[in-house]
Design a protein around this motif. Structure first.
Motif, PDB file in Angstrom:
ATOM      1  N   TRP A 228      36.415  20.169 -28.683  1.00 22.70           N
ATOM      2  CA  TRP A 228      37.427  20.363 -27.641  1.00 22.70           C
ATOM      3  C   TRP A 228      38.456  21.408 -28.072  1.00 22.70           C
ATOM      4  N   SER A 229      38.873  21.326 -29.334  1.00 23.42           N
ATOM      5  CA  SER A 229      39.837  22.308 -29.838  1.00 23.42           C
ATOM      6  C   SER A 229      39.252  23.706 -29.825  1.00 23.42           C
ATOM      7  N   SER A 230      37.985  23.839 -30.216  1.00 25.88           N
ATOM      8  CA  SER A 230      37.331  25.151 -30.230  1.00 25.88           C
ATOM      9  C   SER A 230      37.215  25.724 -28.827  1.00 25.88           C
ATOM     10  N   CYS A 231      36.851  24.876 -27.878  1.00 28.08           N
ATOM     11  CA  CYS A 231      36.727  25.356 -26.495  1.00 28.08           C
ATOM     12  C   CYS A 231      38.061  25.869 -25.970  1.00 28.08           C
ATOM     13  N   GLY A 232      39.114  25.077 -26.188  1.00 25.77           N
ATOM     14  CA  GLY A 232      40.428  25.497 -25.719  1.00 25.77           C
ATOM     15  C   GLY A 232      40.875  26.795 -26.357  1.00 25.77           C
ATOM     16  N   LEU A 233      40.645  26.917 -27.672  1.00 25.17           N
ATOM     17  CA  LEU A 233      41.052  28.126 -28.387  1.00 25.17           C
ATOM     18  C   LEU A 233      40.270  29.335 -27.900  1.00 25.17           C
ATOM     19  N   ALA A 234      38.975  29.164 -27.619  1.00 28.13           N
ATOM     20  CA  ALA A 234      38.157  30.274 -27.119  1.00 28.13           C
ATOM     21  C   ALA A 234      38.658  30.755 -25.769  1.00 28.13           C
ATOM     22  N   GLY A 235      38.901  29.799 -24.849  1.00 31.44           N
ATOM     23  CA  GLY A 235      39.397  30.195 -23.532  1.00 31.44           C
ATOM     24  C   GLY A 235      40.754  30.855 -23.594  1.00 31.44           C
ATOM     25  N   LEU A 236      41.617  30.359 -24.483  1.00 33.75           N
ATOM     26  CA  LEU A 236      42.958  30.921 -24.628  1.00 33.75           C
ATOM     27  C   LEU A 236      42.900  32.349 -25.156  1.00 33.75           C
ATOM     28  N   ILE A 237      42.195  32.574 -26.266  1.00 35.03           N
ATOM     29  CA  ILE A 237      42.148  33.913 -26.867  1.00 35.03           C
ATOM     30  C   ILE A 237      41.467  34.899 -25.917  1.00 35.03           C
ATOM     31  N   PHE A 238      40.426  34.460 -25.224  1.00 34.32           N
ATOM     32  CA  PHE A 238      39.766  35.359 -24.279  1.00 34.32           C
ATOM     33  C   PHE A 238      40.703  35.766 -23.147  1.00 34.32           C
ATOM     34  N   ASN A 239      41.409  34.807 -22.570  1.00 30.28           N
ATOM     35  CA  ASN A 239      42.317  35.149 -21.468  1.00 30.28           C
ATOM     36  C   ASN A 239      43.463  36.033 -21.928  1.00 30.28           C
ATOM     37  N   LEU A 240      44.012  35.741 -23.113  1.00 31.65           N
ATOM     38  CA  LEU A 240      45.057  36.614 -23.650  1.00 31.65           C
ATOM     39  C   LEU A 240      44.536  38.024 -23.810  1.00 31.65           C
ATOM     40  N   HIS A 241      43.337  38.144 -24.357  1.00 31.04           N
ATOM     41  CA  HIS A 241      42.764  39.465 -24.634  1.00 31.04           C
ATOM     42  C   HIS A 241      42.398  40.191 -23.343  1.00 31.04           C
ATOM     43  N   SER A 242      41.716  39.514 -22.423  1.00 31.22           N
ATOM     44  CA  SER A 242      41.186  40.186 -21.240  1.00 31.22           C
ATOM     45  C   SER A 242      42.241  40.483 -20.183  1.00 31.22           C
ATOM     46  N   LEU A 243      43.275  39.625 -20.086  1.00 30.28           N
ATOM     47  CA  LEU A 243      44.261  39.782 -19.014  1.00 30.28           C
ATOM     48  C   LEU A 243      45.606  40.312 -19.475  1.00 30.28           C
ATOM     49  N   LEU A 244      45.994  40.035 -20.735  1.00 23.74           N
ATOM     50  CA  LEU A 244      47.375  40.288 -21.140  1.00 23.74           C
ATOM     51  C   LEU A 244      47.531  41.207 -22.333  1.00 23.74           C
ATOM     52  N   SER A 245      46.449  41.675 -22.938  1.00 17.90           N
ATOM     53  CA  SER A 245      46.605  42.543 -24.107  1.00 17.90           C
ATOM     54  C   SER A 245      47.141  43.913 -23.733  1.00 17.90           C
ATOM     55  N   ASP A 246      47.222  44.212 -22.440  1.00 16.71           N
ATOM     56  CA  ASP A 246      47.939  45.397 -21.961  1.00 16.71           C
ATOM     57  C   ASP A 246      48.760  44.988 -20.751  1.00 16.71           C
ATOM     58  N   SER A 247      49.975  45.469 -20.683  1.00 15.76           N
ATOM     59  CA  SER A 247      50.893  45.028 -19.625  1.00 15.76           C
ATOM     60  C   SER A 247      50.502  45.524 -18.243  1.00 15.76           C
ATOM     61  N   SER A 248      49.543  46.464 -18.160  1.00 16.43           N
ATOM     62  CA  SER A 248      49.153  46.994 -16.848  1.00 16.43           C
ATOM     63  C   SER A 248      47.905  46.337 -16.277  1.00 16.43           C
ATOM     64  N   THR A 249      47.205  45.515 -17.063  1.00 12.34           N
ATOM     65  CA  THR A 249      45.926  44.963 -16.599  1.00 12.34           C
ATOM     66  C   THR A 249      46.095  44.098 -15.358  1.00 12.34           C
ATOM     67  N   LEU A 250      47.023  43.141 -15.398  1.00 10.82           N
ATOM     68  CA  LEU A 250      47.260  42.287 -14.228  1.00 10.82           C
ATOM     69  C   LEU A 250      47.624  43.127 -13.011  1.00 10.82           C
ATOM     70  N   ILE A 251      48.389  44.183 -13.249  1.00  6.85           N
ATOM     71  CA  ILE A 251      48.863  45.021 -12.144  1.00  6.85           C
ATOM     72  C   ILE A 251      47.700  45.728 -11.468  1.00  6.85           C
ATOM     73  N   TYR A 252      46.717  46.170 -12.255  1.00  9.82           N
ATOM     74  CA  TYR A 252      45.562  46.838 -11.652  1.00  9.82           C
ATOM     75  C   TYR A 252      44.590  45.852 -11.017  1.00  9.82           C
ATOM     76  N   TRP A 253      44.653  44.594 -11.411  1.00  9.97           N
ATOM     77  CA  TRP A 253      43.862  43.585 -10.701  1.00  9.97           C
ATOM     78  C   TRP A 253      44.316  43.477  -9.249  1.00  9.97           C
ATOM     79  N   VAL A 254      45.591  43.701  -8.986  1.00  8.85           N
ATOM     80  CA  VAL A 254      46.121  43.504  -7.627  1.00  8.85           C
ATOM     81  C   VAL A 254      46.465  44.826  -6.940  1.00  8.85           C
ATOM     82  N   TRP A 255      46.137  45.951  -7.570  1.00  3.65           N
ATOM     83  CA  TRP A 255      46.482  47.268  -7.033  1.00  3.65           C
ATOM     84  C   TRP A 255      45.631  47.568  -5.796  1.00  3.65           C
ATOM     85  N   SER A 256      46.251  48.061  -4.709  1.00  2.00           N
ATOM     86  CA  SER A 256      45.522  48.339  -3.471  1.00  2.00           C
ATOM     87  C   SER A 256      45.717  49.754  -2.973  1.00  2.00           C
TER      88      SER A 256
END
Length: 949
Positions: A458-486
């Motif tokens: 359970w700890s490994s699963c949570g840590l994997a999901g956390l690190i992946f989301n941090l890396h894929s969505l938040l490791s650059d401050s513009s990533t979230l913004i381009y997800w919603v850019w129109s």
């Protein structure tokens, strides 16, 4: 001697005293005199000079701004600085006495308020002694930091004040201060953007009002300090000639009360915390660089290269299952910390494959270092909270570094001195931090019995999901913004300044993780975050972005709980399995867009929703695991409170400082200058199309700087960039357009965002973008084909530009459908139009005759150019005057094609070529690209530009 001895006071005698209100009087008098004296001297000696601004002078402007009055001229500048220096003493005393007035047993906020006051005072010194004349940027940075810190200083002062006159007047002056900011901003915009005469004078009055309200707010302290008596006490009876004036019973109380300000706070503790923050920054820098280097190879292989296996380097914690390795790295944590610096030093390795293998070693050591750092942290109260908070702040530091360096981490191995890298500095600081890393003494307090640890999965699963989301969505401050850019007109956030908002949300999440861990790791918080993730995926613009911010706060808040949960198990199993799951998510994250090039790819084709859902499901399993084990800090309340306050103090110091830094970077990067075309007098519009290979050159260096220089020297007013979407883990979560657009003064449309599953199309323009629409062309089999259809205001004429990337050669039906789709877009437009494209067709054959047809009404910029396959420029209802092909140098695998058009003349064009001498000089292409050219760029194929009647 005996007579002198008799004159000395007894030990403990009070030799001098004064009422505390004189601190307030002194602060108000010196600060007020500093500003007023500078204003009076400036108005008397240099009136016409200090009221003049960049647009107007007297009589349109007749009152100086604060900066002009205090910093531009002698002697007012010197007089002001002298009296502000004198104000420093009463200022520090005011902060200290304010703390004493409001400090209560167990009250933490007065300490925070005092720390904010101290930092704010130092930022005041920054903008006072570095004037706008000395260094405009740093003057503004310190000024903005001071203004931002004024918010917690004033609001905090109101919050901790007792009812009475002081609270009443603090509210009055505090509200007046913030209300005055509204007209201040309005008149600044009127001056800076709209160039309204006299607006700056009104702005100056608003600015001086802020100074008055600021000083008046602190002057209210006179009501509080009147209850104090400040005494000088002779502890050893060394003074002579001063009679005792009272007893010293208050001395001991003052010492005890003063000590409360630093409860749990030590310089050594702050240093250790800082070292952990920097080690985390290095960890995230090395981990996020691995994908960028791996990506280089499938780009050239156009499919699986074999180098993808290096992604598994992150499961290196499994090696800790070997007793020898576990004992070695546990006893000497410096080894792993130094080892991960190999990934930073990789920039010294010239060959791409060797550099990738070097970074692979750095990632192995980095994940081992992370695992060891959290091994059994429950042995000491709040050690896990401290290390996890430092880990989160290190992540934020890496995001801020990218925010400051145009979406590139300055210590990545794709950076070096020529393209803006700070590798040497990062490496040197990393060595110091690694060497100073200490091994916490193992203890027996709060060690979780094996019977209560639950399952590590359970700890490994949570840590994997956390690190992946941090890396894929938040490791650059513009990533979230381009997800919603129109597109345009802008109805949502922009990378600058709103990237700073994303970072602020991260800091809020870290603070919540410190003070409200039980809530952040609850099912309620998880449900809220899941809703935020759904909103982010489902909506565009501000709605989607708000959902992303909710998810951001949550992800940073659960870091302590998840890392602490992982720490109670053997790190080899927990972290090794976590990074294995993380690697699977990374591959899935790539498969959603690279499905046409990988085995089994269609299973995840365009299913970012599935990947995001799996990551959130893993986090949910982590929440379940956290609920099955006890948290740390269950020892004595006294020990807990000291350690907790210490962590919270360190976190606030870092988070406040980083927030001020982020605001300063955002301000510095914001441009108020309107982009201007290169040849406005001749109404010339120079366009270009370039497939940029995801911003990695042939030698695996970041190529934005070289691209910028080529676009600048070719004087391109409008340029379409293809293969430009790098907002994925495997591409570094970068934005290739930021540095080019900001350095060259261009508007930018990033095109379809990363959740649209394309390789990317971007548009940069010196002309205002009135409207833009993003298209995904039909692609039943192969890769998605993106297109941008934009309308530009070109010298007052609406001109449409379409940037388009067709699918690959193998998928014939895809390309036929895409050809029909783009032709329909062009045919539906009534404006003059230019197509900047990647068509995958031969001239005069096949799909070419659909693009250039009666329906589209488009013309080829040079039908006689038979040596094309991919890039084409087509046009209609606009006068074409020139065309050139420019070699790529080593930046990419595709040349630059460029054309020149004239607006406002007869659009009739002829394919008859004419010598350059018959063309007006302002229409000429730059001579620097003739012959051998410059920096590897030259006119090729024809060896010169072509000009047309």
């Amino acid at each position: 001697m005996s007579s002198l001895s008799e004159k000395r006071n007894r030990p403990g005698s009070v030799v001098a005293s004064a009422n505390g209100k004189w601190v307030s009087y002194a602060h108000t008098a010196f600060a007020g005199y500093a500003f007023l004296s500078a204003l009076v001297l400036g108005m008397t000696l240099h009136f016409h000079k200090i009221v003049r601004n960049e647009f107007y002078g007297y009589p349109d402007e007749w009152f100086p701004s604060v900066s002009a009055a205090i910093g531009d001229r002698y002697p007012e500048r010197s007089v002001f600085q002298i009296f502000i220096a004198v104000t420093a003493g009463p200022r520090f005393a005011l902060i200290f006495l304010t703390y004493l007035v409001n400090a209560k047993p167990g009250a933490f906020f007065p300490k925070v308020h005092a720390i904010v006051g101290l930092i704010r005072t130092f930022t005041c010194g920054g903008w006072v002694y570095i004037t706008s004349t000395d260094d405009h940027d740093w003057h503004d940075i310190f000024m903005i930091a001071y203004m931002l810190l004024t918010i917690p200083w004033t609001i905090g002062g109101i919050k901790i004040s007792a009812k009475g006159k002081a609270l009443k007047w603090r509210k009055f002056f505090g509200i007046a201060f913030y209300v005055m900011i509204i007209p201040l901003v309005y008149f600044f915009i009127q001056h800076k953007i709209n160039h309204v005469p006299g607006a700056y004078t009104t702005y100056a009055f608003c600015e001086w009002s802020l100074i008055f309200f600021d000083i008046a707010y602190d002057a209210v302290s006179v009501f509080d300090f009147s209850a104090f008596e400040i005494r000088v006490i002779d502890m050893n009876g060394i003074t002579a000639g001063f009679p005792p004036v009272g007893k010293s019973s208050s001395h001991r109380d003052l010492k005890v009360k003063d000590a409360g300000l630093l409860t749990g706070f030590t310089i050594g503790g702050l240093l250790r915390f800082t070292i952990s923050v920097y080690n985390s920054f290095v960890f995230w820098s090395v981990l996020t660089s691995l994908g960028v280097l791996i990506w280089y190879f499938p780009l050239w292989y156009m499919g699986i290269s074999g180098y993808e296996v290096t992604l598994l380097s992150s499961i290196a914690p499994l090696l800790l299952g070997l007793p020898f390795a576990a004992i070695l790295f546990d006893k000497f944590p410096q080894i792993a910390q130094l080892g991960q610096l190999i990934g930073v030093a990789a920039y010294l390795v010239p060959g791409p494959s060797d550099r990738l293998l070097t970074v692979t070693a750095g990632v192995m050591f980095g994940t081992i270092a992370l695992s060891i750092e959290f091994w059994n942290v429950t042995a000491r109260p709040f050690l896990g909270l401290s290390k996890a908070t430092a880990f989160s702040i290190g992540f934020i530091v890496s995001v801020i570094a990218k925010f400051a360096f145009y979406a590139n981490n300055p210590i990545w191995p794709i950076m070096h001195e020529e393209n803006g890298g700070w590798n040497k500095t990062g490496l040197a600081l990393g060595v110091v931090a690694a060497i100073l890393t200490t091994r916490p003494q193992a203890g027996t307090v709060d060690v979780v019995p094996s019977s209560r640890r639950g399952c590590f999965v359970w700890s490994s699963c949570g840590l994997a999901g956390l690190i992946f989301n941090l890396h894929s969505l938040l490791s650059d401050s513009s990533t979230l913004i381009y997800w919603v850019w129109s597109g345009y007109p802008v109805t949502g956030p922009l990378p600058v300044p709103h990237g700073a908002v994303t970072i602020f949300a991260m800091t809020l999440g870290v603070y919540i993780g410190v003070v409200a861990r039980s809530f952040s790791s609850s099912w309620t918080a998880f449900a809220i975050a899941s809703i935020g993730a759904t909103v982010l995926y489902s909506f565009e613009n501000w709605t989607g972005y708000i959902g992303g911010l909710v998810l951001t706060v949550y992800l940073l808040s659960i870091v302590p709980a998840f890392l602490e949960s992982a720490s109670i198990h053997h790190p080899g199993r927990t972290f090794g399995f976590a990074f294995f799951l993380y690697d699977l998510l990374v591959l899935a994250h790539v498969w959603v867009v690279a499905y046409a090039f990988v085995p089994g790819g269609p299973l995840l084709r365009e299913r970012t929703d599935i990947v995001l859902a799996i990551a959130m499901l893993l986090i949910g399993l982590g929440v379940y695991g956290v609920g099955k084990v006890p948290t740390s800090g269950s020892s004595s309340a006294k020990s807990n409170s000291i350690n907790f306050y210490k962590v919270r103090s360190f976190a606030l110091i870092f988070l406040t400082s980083l927030s001020a830094l982020v605001a300063s970077v955002a301000y510095k990067r914001m441009s108020t200058e309107t982009p201007k075309p290169y040849n406005p007098d001749s109404k010339l519009m120079t366009v270009g199309i370039w497939t940029i290979h995801f911003g990695l050159d042939n030698d695996m260096w970041a190529s934005e700087v070289r691209m910028r220089d080529a676009i600048r020297d070719l004087e391109l007013d409008v340029v379409g960039l293809l293969e430009s979407d790098t907002q994925r883990i495997i591409m570094g979560n970068r934005d290739l357009t930021q540095q080019i657009a900001e350095d060259l003064g261009m508007y930018v449309d990033y095109g379809p965002g990363p959740n649209k599953h394309t390789w990317g199309a971007a548009l940069l323009s010196k002309f205002p973008i009135l409207n833009s629409t993003h298209h995904l062309l039909p692609s039943p089999v192969g890769e998605l084909a993106p297109a941008i259809h934009a309308t530009l205001d070109v010298y007052g004429t609406p001109i449409d530009v379409v940037v388009f990337h067709s699918g690959q050669e193998e998928d014939v039906e895809d390309r036929r459908l895409q050809t029909a789709g783009v032709t329909e877009i062009m045919a539906s437009s009534s404006n003059p139009l230019i197509l900047l494209s990647y068509l995958v067709t031969k001239p005069l054959e096949g799909n070419y005759n659909t693009y250039v047809s009666e329906k589209s009404r488009m013309h080829d910029i040079d039908p006689s150019d038979w040596d094309r396959w991919c890039e084409y420029i087509l046009y209609r209802d606009i006068k074409r005057v020139a065309y050139a092909r420019v070699s790529r140098s080593t930046i990419t695998d595709t040349e630059i094609q460029t054309g020149k058009f004239v607006i406002g003349v007869d659009p009739t064009s002829s394919n008859v070529q004419i010598p350059e001498s018959q063309v007006p000089k302002e229409y000429h292409y730059p001579a620097m690209f003739r012959g051998e050219g410059v920096r590897g760029h030259r006119y090729h194929v024809f060896d010169e530009p072509r000009y047309f009647q």
